[in-house]
Design a protein around this motif. Structure first.
Motif, mmCIF file in Angstrom:
data_model
loop_
_atom_site.group_PDB
_atom_site.id
_atom_site.type_symbol
_atom_site.label_atom_id
_atom_site.label_comp_id
_atom_site.label_asym_id
_atom_site.label_seq_id
_atom_site.Cartn_x
_atom_site.Cartn_y
_atom_site.Cartn_z
ATOM 1 N N SER A 214 -6.091 -2.046 0.527
ATOM 2 C CA SER A 214 -6.599 -1.505 1.798
ATOM 3 C C SER A 214 -7.442 -2.523 2.532
ATOM 4 O O SER A 214 -8.093 -3.346 1.994
ATOM 5 N N GLY B 126 -2.800 0.564 -4.540
ATOM 6 C CA GLY B 126 -2.826 1.023 -3.153
ATOM 7 C C GLY B 126 -4.204 0.942 -2.533
ATOM 8 O O GLY B 126 -4.367 0.580 -1.362
ATOM 9 N N ARG B 127 -5.221 1.240 -3.320
ATOM 10 C CA ARG B 127 -6.601 1.163 -2.817
ATOM 11 C C ARG B 127 -7.049 -0.286 -2.656
ATOM 12 O O ARG B 127 -7.740 -0.613 -1.707
ATOM 13 N N LYS C 293 0.829 -1.208 0.000
ATOM 14 C CA LYS C 293 0.000 0.000 0.000
ATOM 15 C C LYS C 293 0.868 1.264 0.000
ATOM 16 O O LYS C 293 0.655 2.166 -0.817
ATOM 17 N N ALA D 175 2.728 1.542 -3.293
ATOM 18 C CA ALA D 175 1.849 1.941 -4.394
ATOM 19 C C ALA D 175 1.654 3.453 -4.392
ATOM 20 O O ALA D 175 1.693 4.095 -5.448
ATOM 21 N N ARG D 176 1.452 4.014 -3.237
ATOM 22 C CA ARG D 176 1.301 5.475 -3.141
ATOM 23 C C ARG D 176 2.590 6.184 -3.551
ATOM 24 O O ARG D 176 2.560 7.184 -4.271
ATOM 25 N N ALA E 188 2.963 6.083 -7.336
ATOM 26 C CA ALA E 188 2.146 7.097 -8.012
ATOM 27 C C ALA E 188 2.850 8.455 -7.967
ATOM 28 O O ALA E 188 2.904 9.168 -8.979
ATOM 29 N N ALA F 275 -0.982 2.609 -10.175
ATOM 30 C CA ALA F 275 -0.349 2.548 -8.856
ATOM 31 C C ALA F 275 -1.354 2.893 -7.754
ATOM 32 O O ALA F 275 -1.421 2.211 -6.720
ATOM 33 N N ARG F 276 -2.142 3.930 -7.971
ATOM 34 C CA ARG F 276 -3.150 4.303 -6.968
ATOM 35 C C ARG F 276 -4.163 3.188 -6.760
ATOM 36 O O ARG F 276 -4.594 2.923 -5.639
ATOM 37 N N ILE G 247 0.015 6.333 -13.138
ATOM 38 C CA ILE G 247 -0.331 6.889 -11.823
ATOM 39 C C ILE G 247 -1.612 6.241 -11.307
ATOM 40 O O ILE G 247 -1.689 5.826 -10.146
ATOM 41 N N LEU G 248 -2.614 6.136 -12.170
ATOM 42 C CA LEU G 248 -3.882 5.527 -11.759
ATOM 43 C C LEU G 248 -3.714 4.048 -11.417
ATOM 44 O O LEU G 248 -4.361 3.549 -10.489
#
Length: 123
Positions: A123, A119-120, A66, A69-70, A73, A115-116, A112-113
């Motif tokens: 969660s 990260g999501r 997580k 990943a942030r 991005a 990677a985001r 970027i999307l």
């Protein structure tokens, strides 16, 4: 293996490949380092390669996925000026080379999307 884990491993592989390329063929990366950055382009090339390898490792490990990943991005957003410089520098090259350079600019958005999203999903 879950879909999100596969996606993370795929992005990790992309980053690891790019990271190794920074050390295997540094001249091509040195040329994209914006002049306004202090220090030598080679230092930035090597730092970027190390960052990509570290991000790849972080994405591969569930415990750090997580946060990695942030960070990935943010990294993709941070290297955008190098892609702009490349597109500008390649404006006089062949149409194929220009297409590659210009094509890299909008590619940052899905990276970027991606990677985001990893990260999501973690969660």
């Amino acid at each position: 293996m879950s879909r999100s884990a596969r996606s993370a491993f795929l992005l990790a592989g992309l980053l690891a490949t790019a990271g190794v390329a920074h050390f295997a063929s540094p001249k091509q990366f040195d040329a994209t380092v914006p002049e306004f950055l202090p220090g030598s382009p080679r230092t930035w090339t090597q730092a970027s390669g190390v960052a990509e390898l570290a991000l790849a490792a972080g994405l591969a490990l569930p415990a750090t996925r997580k946060a990695s990943a942030r960070a990935t991005a943010l990294f993709f957003a941070g290297v955008f000026p190098a892609n702009v410089k490349m597109a500008y520098d390649w404006r006089g090259r062949s149409p194929k080379a220009r297409a590659i350079a210009y094509g890299r600019l909008p590619l940052q958005i899905p990276l970027i999307l991606w990677a985001r999203g990893i990260g999501r999903a973690d969660s």
